[in-house]
Design a protein around this motif. Structure first.
Motif, PDB file in Angstrom:
ATOM      1  N   ALA A 464      15.039  23.573   5.983  1.00  0.00           N
ATOM      2  CA  ALA A 464      15.804  24.239   4.916  1.00  0.00           C
ATOM      3  C   ALA A 464      15.290  25.664   4.766  1.00  0.00           C
ATOM      4  CB  ALA A 464      15.665  23.496   3.599  1.00  0.00           C
ATOM      5  N   LEU A 465      16.208  26.528   4.344  1.00  0.00           N
ATOM      6  CA  LEU A 465      15.868  27.940   4.157  1.00  0.00           C
ATOM      7  C   LEU A 465      16.139  28.293   2.697  1.00  0.00           C
ATOM      8  CD1 LEU A 465      15.021  30.222   6.108  1.00  0.00           C
ATOM      9  CD2 LEU A 465      17.450  30.697   6.449  1.00  0.00           C
ATOM     10  N   LEU A 467      16.471  31.455  -0.065  1.00  0.00           N
ATOM     11  CA  LEU A 467      16.645  32.907  -0.134  1.00  0.00           C
ATOM     12  C   LEU A 467      16.624  33.395  -1.578  1.00  0.00           C
ATOM     13  CD1 LEU A 467      19.653  33.420   2.333  1.00  0.00           C
ATOM     14  CD2 LEU A 467      17.209  33.664   2.846  1.00  0.00           C
ATOM     15  N   ALA A 496      16.085  37.729   0.895  1.00  0.00           N
ATOM     16  CA  ALA A 496      17.390  37.610   1.563  1.00  0.00           C
ATOM     17  C   ALA A 496      17.690  38.798   2.470  1.00  0.00           C
ATOM     18  CB  ALA A 496      18.488  37.433   0.516  1.00  0.00           C
ATOM     19  N   LEU A 499      17.014  38.304   6.169  1.00  0.00           N
ATOM     20  CA  LEU A 499      17.738  37.248   6.883  1.00  0.00           C
ATOM     21  C   LEU A 499      18.109  37.676   8.299  1.00  0.00           C
ATOM     22  CD1 LEU A 499      18.983  34.443   6.385  1.00  0.00           C
ATOM     23  CD2 LEU A 499      21.074  35.592   5.669  1.00  0.00           C
ATOM     24  N   VAL A 507      20.215  29.553  11.673  1.00  0.00           N
ATOM     25  CA  VAL A 507      21.282  28.993  10.834  1.00  0.00           C
ATOM     26  C   VAL A 507      22.359  28.323  11.681  1.00  0.00           C
ATOM     27  CG1 VAL A 507      23.136  29.545   9.199  1.00  0.00           C
ATOM     28  CG2 VAL A 507      20.862  30.552   8.898  1.00  0.00           C
ATOM     29  N   MET A 511      21.203  23.484   9.091  1.00  0.00           N
ATOM     30  CA  MET A 511      20.218  24.226   8.300  1.00  0.00           C
ATOM     31  C   MET A 511      20.776  24.551   6.912  1.00  0.00           C
ATOM     32  SD  MET A 511      17.333  25.868   8.000  1.00  0.00           S
ATOM     33  CE  MET A 511      16.574  26.614   9.430  1.00  0.00           C
ATOM     34  N   VAL A 513      20.930  26.157   3.354  1.00  0.00           N
ATOM     35  CA  VAL A 513      20.331  27.380   2.807  1.00  0.00           C
ATOM     36  C   VAL A 513      20.465  27.336   1.287  1.00  0.00           C
ATOM     37  CG1 VAL A 513      20.489  29.896   2.735  1.00  0.00           C
ATOM     38  CG2 VAL A 513      20.865  28.688   4.894  1.00  0.00           C
ATOM     39  N   ALA A 515      20.140  29.343  -2.098  1.00  0.00           N
ATOM     40  CA  ALA A 515      20.105  30.750  -2.508  1.00  0.00           C
ATOM     41  C   ALA A 515      20.055  30.863  -4.030  1.00  0.00           C
ATOM     42  CB  ALA A 515      21.341  31.464  -1.970  1.00  0.00           C
ATOM     43  N   VAL A 533      25.577  33.702   6.143  1.00  0.00           N
ATOM     44  CA  VAL A 533      25.204  32.312   6.465  1.00  0.00           C
ATOM     45  C   VAL A 533      26.462  31.494   6.736  1.00  0.00           C
ATOM     46  CG1 VAL A 533      24.149  30.204   5.540  1.00  0.00           C
ATOM     47  CG2 VAL A 533      23.052  32.421   5.137  1.00  0.00           C
ATOM     48  N   GLY A 538      26.534  27.717   8.289  1.00  0.00           N
ATOM     49  CA  GLY A 538      25.503  27.163   7.408  1.00  0.00           C
ATOM     50  C   GLY A 538      26.073  26.695   6.075  1.00  0.00           C
ATOM     51  N   VAL A 540      25.633  26.398   2.158  1.00  0.00           N
ATOM     52  CA  VAL A 540      24.843  27.158   1.186  1.00  0.00           C
ATOM     53  C   VAL A 540      24.866  26.459  -0.172  1.00  0.00           C
ATOM     54  CG1 VAL A 540      24.332  29.467   0.324  1.00  0.00           C
ATOM     55  CG2 VAL A 540      25.714  29.213   2.374  1.00  0.00           C
TER      56      VAL A 540
END
Ligand code: G6P
Length: 605
Positions: A464-465, A467, A496, A499, A507, A511, A513, A515, A533, A538, A540
């Protein structure tokens, strides 16, 4: 991390040892054990399971004794295995428990092996046992005093010998150890909490001290052999935190305690003046030219948030550094800098060492933001702010972080006032916002059902990402840390804007994301990043302010916060991320309060 408890009394002390170990469980451990002097001589029992398992075996064996030592081990030298669990024996007559790391253990092991000692474990602790044994000629106290002079590194130890069943000897250097006194006996422990309900007076040992306890007497000498004449202090050790109540885990309980913790922190705060930070603070804060923050883990992220506040509100240059890095480099320092250590426990070895290092460089203006009044860090710092989070049991810090943020915000406004950058009107607005936090935090907790829905999806992923920008970037870092430490999902946080400089390559649909998009000057930038993304497939997950111009659509899942909360919004955004980590870990069946390999209090470097 490792924990020590020892007792010598008129009664059977085995239940007190087990209870002490239970109270130390929260620190994280992988094995446990006790050694007692019973009618049959020195007896030891160890387990690589939970303390409850050791307890049932002790009950079955009907082990009883009036003196003994016990330990929870968090492996450093040698795998978590019975042979490496403490207590360590020498000659089947002497037992030692040890917290810390002995740096010269290899040289000592060679020397003791040549002298005929056989080593059965991979630990550095066994070296201590044999070393004391080799120096013992009937006087355990003298043997321990002589032995510790040969040890390099950090240690807290407790030792018993079969020949003198009414005596426990302890020593410390760089690792916490204290004595608890009671009417019917004396105790030794690495954490006052282990002695809740048993001892009511406490004597905190200093580095270099060696002590000897019998059920009626306490003797302490310094490194130089001078007797220590300190009276044990009366302190009350909290009990309520150890009760789980209706919650499934301590982490969940502690997340839900946050409105109360913040209210307690703010109780009676009507002005933001240096006196909030203690009597010495006005002189300490006067004329500072910068702030140097030192911390580890979650406390470090609190420091990163504080940097934004200190620079924006107090207009003071602020550096934040991970303590384990700072302590080993040659920083350019200012004697007029305020050195701020942030630590829930006040015992983190690297933060303590970094503080001592800063002091050795002539940085005498020190402040610690700490949650444990009796900790070494509080004792070492000239000024201190004690957060009122209460005892935190979950290894993953939650309520202590929130309390740190509130304290650090108050510091920023206080310094802003002192330095003429915050007007009286602005101060009262900040105070109003602070006092509104408990209610806002309660509304954040009401987002839980929506977070659970996200957690169900996140639990299926392996990466996981996170931001964020500006103030929310450290919040993203803390969110990623929470997720990785308890759910074992690999998580990274990025500002961010970075990125496109690397993480975008990762991504894909696999994955997720997460935010953070408050309704602030960075909102449009964040929205562009989210589109970047989405364009790569991706998914989000957006935490957005109530009025933020972003809506749920294909691949974008939005949870709205109750209101925009200006500079204090990091305190609020932290909560859904804590809940997300918690529910994701629960869905994956992880042991939330005791994540693998981690410890609550990291007392070794
Ligand atoms: C350990 C804990 C973390 C904590 C860090 C720093 O890693 O698991 O939750 O943030 O130590 O601890 P401190 O007590 O100094 O805040």
């Amino acid at each position: 991390m490792c924990g020590i408890v020892g007792a010598v009394a008129r009664e059977n002390i085995v239940p007190a040892l087990v209870e002490g170990l239970r109270r130390l469980e929260y620190r994280g451990y992988d094995s446990c054990g006790v050694a007692v002097n019973s009618a049959r001589g020195l007896e030891r029992m160890r387990s690589i399971e939970r303390v409850s398992h050791l307890d049932s075996r002790l009950r079955r064996a009907r082990l009883e004794s009036a003196s003994g030592i016990a330990h929870t081990r968090w492996a450093t030298h040698g795998a978590p295995a019975i042979r490496n669990a403490h207590p360590m024996l020498s000659g089947d007559a002497l037992a030692v428990v040890h917290n810390g790391i002995i740096e010269n253990y290899e040289a000592l092991r060679d020397e003791l092996s040549n002298a005929g000692y056989a080593f059965v474990s991979q630990t550095d602790t066994e070296v201590i046992a044999h070393l004391i044994h080799s120096l013992y000629d009937g006087d355990l106290f003298a043997a321990v005093r002589e032995a510790v002079q040969r040890l390099r590194g950090a240690y807290a130890i407790a030792v018993v010998h079969e020949d003198t069943p009414h005596i426990i000897v302890g020593a410390r250097e760089g690792s916490p150890l204290l004595i608890g006194a009671a009417e019917d006996g004396n105790f030794i422990a690495s954490d006052a909490l282990a002695l809740t309900g048993r001892a009511d007076r406490f004597l905190f040992l200093d580095d270099g001290d060696v002590c000897e306890l019998t059920r009626d007497t306490i003797r302490v000498v310094t490194r130089n052999g001078e007797p220590v004449e300190r009276e044990p202090q009366r302190i009350s050790v909290e009990n309520s935190a150890v009760e789980l109540g209706s919650y499934r885990h301590y982490m969940q309980k502690e997340i839900f305690e946050q409105p109360e913790v913040v209210a307690a922190t703010l109780r009676g705060v009507e002005a933001l003046t240096p006196e909030l930070f203690g009597d010495a603070a006005p002189a300490t804060f006067d004329g500072i030219d910068s702030v140097q923050i030192l911390a580890c883990g979650t406390s470090y992220y609190a420091g990163l948030v504080a940097k934004y506040w200190l620079e924006t509100i107090a207009k003071i240059k602020t550096d934040v550094e991970i303590a384990s890095e700072y302590r080993y480099r040659e920083p350019v320092t200012s004697r007029r800098a305020l050195v701020v250590t942030i630590s829930q426990s006040g015992e983190t070895a690297d933060t303590l060492a970094a503080l001592k290092y800063a002091q050795s460089l002539g940085q005498t203006r020190t402040l610690t933001v700490c949650n444990v009044p009796s900790s070494a860090m509080v004792q070492l710092c000239g000024t201190r702010y004690l957060t009122r989070a209460g005892q935190e049991v979950g290894v993953a810090s939650t309520k202590a972080f929130t309390a740190q943020l509130v304290a650090l915000f108050m510091l920023a406004v206080t310094l802003g006032r002192e330095r003429g950058h915050v007007t009286a009107l602005r101060e009262s607005q900040y105070l109003q916002q602070l006092h509104g936090l408990p209610q806002m935090l309660t509304s954040m907790l009401e987002l839980e059902p929506q977070i659970v829905a996200w957690a169900t999806r996140l639990a299926e992923k392996e990466n996981a990402l996170f931001l964020g920008r500006g103030l929310q970037y450290p919040v993203a870092l803390e969110g990623a840390l929470k997720l990785k430490e308890i759910s074992y999902i690999h998580a990274e946080a990025y500002p961010a804007g970075e990125l496109k400089h690397g993480p975008l390559a990762l991504v894909t649909e696999a994955m997720p994301v997460i935010a953070i998009v408050p309704d602030d000057a960075m909102q449009e930038k964040m929205k562009s990043n989210i589109q970047e993304v989405r364009a790569r497939g991706g998914q989000v997950y957006v935490l957005a302010d109530k009025d933020a111009q972003i809506a749920s659509e294909e691949g974008i899942h939005v949870i709205r916060m109750p209101a925009h909360y200006g500079p204090l919004s990091p305190v609020l955004y932290t909560v859904p991320l804590q809940l997300l980590a918690y529910h994701t870990a629960c869905t994956r069946g992880a042991d939330v309060d005791k994540p693998r390999n981690l410890a609550k209090s990291v007392t070794v470097e």
